[in-house]
Write an enzyme that holds these catalytic residues in place. Sequence first.
Site, PDB file in Angstrom:
ATOM      1  N   LEU A  74       0.852  -1.184   0.000  1.00  0.00           N
ATOM      2  CA  LEU A  74       0.000   0.000   0.000  1.00  0.00           C
ATOM      3  C   LEU A  74       0.888   1.235   0.000  1.00  0.00           C
ATOM      4  CD1 LEU A  74      -2.796  -0.791   2.645  1.00  0.00           C
ATOM      5  CD2 LEU A  74      -2.957  -0.950   0.150  1.00  0.00           C
ATOM      6  N   LYS A  77       0.975   7.292   0.953  1.00  0.00           N
ATOM      7  CA  LYS A  77       1.016   8.706   0.551  1.00  0.00           C
ATOM      8  C   LYS A  77      -0.082   9.027  -0.447  1.00  0.00           C
ATOM      9  CE  LYS A  77       5.987   9.124   1.373  1.00  0.00           C
ATOM     10  NZ  LYS A  77       7.314   9.427   0.786  1.00  0.00           N
ATOM     11  N   PHE A  99       7.381   3.015  12.465  1.00  0.00           N
ATOM     12  CA  PHE A  99       7.891   4.263  11.911  1.00  0.00           C
ATOM     13  C   PHE A  99       8.545   5.111  13.009  1.00  0.00           C
ATOM     14  CE2 PHE A  99       4.308   3.320   8.981  1.00  0.00           C
ATOM     15  CZ  PHE A  99       5.014   3.275   7.790  1.00  0.00           C
ATOM     16  N   ARG A 106       1.359  12.106  10.903  1.00  0.00           N
ATOM     17  CA  ARG A 106       1.398  12.898   9.670  1.00  0.00           C
ATOM     18  C   ARG A 106       0.652  12.207   8.537  1.00  0.00           C
ATOM     19  NH1 ARG A 106       6.716  13.893  11.474  1.00  0.00           N
ATOM     20  NH2 ARG A 106       7.642  12.390  10.012  1.00  0.00           N
ATOM     21  N   ALA A 140      18.467   5.349  14.884  1.00  0.00           N
ATOM     22  CA  ALA A 140      19.352   4.254  15.302  1.00  0.00           C
ATOM     23  C   ALA A 140      18.701   2.915  14.995  1.00  0.00           C
ATOM     24  CB  ALA A 140      19.669   4.338  16.788  1.00  0.00           C
ATOM     25  N   ASP A 171      16.723  -5.495  19.223  1.00  0.00           N
ATOM     26  CA  ASP A 171      15.640  -5.854  18.302  1.00  0.00           C
ATOM     27  C   ASP A 171      14.809  -6.999  18.875  1.00  0.00           C
ATOM     28  OD1 ASP A 171      16.191  -4.030  16.286  1.00  0.00           O
ATOM     29  OD2 ASP A 171      17.508  -5.384  15.195  1.00  0.00           O
TER      30      ASP A 171
END
Length: 352
Positions: A74, A77, A99, A106, A140, A171
């Site tokens: 997808l 934007k 993100f 946004r 980072a 992680d």
Amino acid sequence: MSAARPGKLEGVRVVDLSLFLPGPMLTRMMAEEGATVIKVEPPGGDPARAMEPFENGVSFWFHALNRGKTCLELDLKTAAGRDALWRLIEDADVLLEGFRPGVMARLGFGWEAVAARNPRIVYCSITAFGQEGPLADHPAHDLGAWALSGYLSVNDAPDGTPVVPGVPASDMAAGLTGLAAILMALLARARTGRGDRIDLSMFDALFPWGVHIMGEAVVDGRPVRSATQRSLGGHAFYNVYRTLDGKHVVLCGREAKFARNLLEALGRPDLVPLAESPAGPAHDPLKSFLATTFATRSREEWVHWFHGRDIAFAPVLDLEEAVRQPHVRARGLIVETDGAHLLGSPFRFSDG
């Protein structure tokens, strides 16, 4: 033949917007237990699809982390891409995103907007340093979390130089901690009917992993040094030793009984008091004796020598040797399906 049991997360719908390692690992574990996971990839697909090595034309990395998911691309934007994501979110129990802070807002998918459309959703964000705080916007990956947590300083070579870790612990810590947080939120939702917002950072998830060494810095106000710390190489019986053939073995248990069993078997019971002394310089003579001793036989000769003795010992295997161990196969940690190798699940339930 009895029917296969339903997965423990059967009926849970997850929308996964994450890439790379923490988020995909988390949702892979959910998918393995029956959750419906819809992986939303950016135009061109998840970069992990291009990561070597490949098996049957598919990236081992991507397949290992994303099997059992429905994948679609997808473009968030575009209006069409955002509309499609809203349709997925309206039916979802969990939304996971990786993100940087502020990006989802946004795009129009911040926590408040999503919760207004789906009040029952559990919304989890995984970032390097969290949604707020002085480091929130600092870019980072795993190594940065290691460095700023202080743990890289004790993952050092003999000369004190920090070494890049072999395993991306922040992680993995984020994936496991995120899974726990999501399941907690789903349990709470069963009582309250309300979803929740989870702000999870790799840095936060890694930080508690050093509880065994953190006290020296927090309580005593001094840096931790691997040469003197009992769990980091300062203790003779928690250390790495080179063998005659250039390979290595470890002693991996500091209990007095293990030290006594080994030193008596080697004819040096006089060294037992040194093994029971605090880690640091007092262990140097013992380390020297053990280093000299281990250098007299090959790694495999030591494996045979230690067999049946009650001593915490292990040979240091390379990864190729490790994945071919009978124990790995017995535990289902490497499986082969349709000609492809997969990493198995660490979960072992009685009704599995």
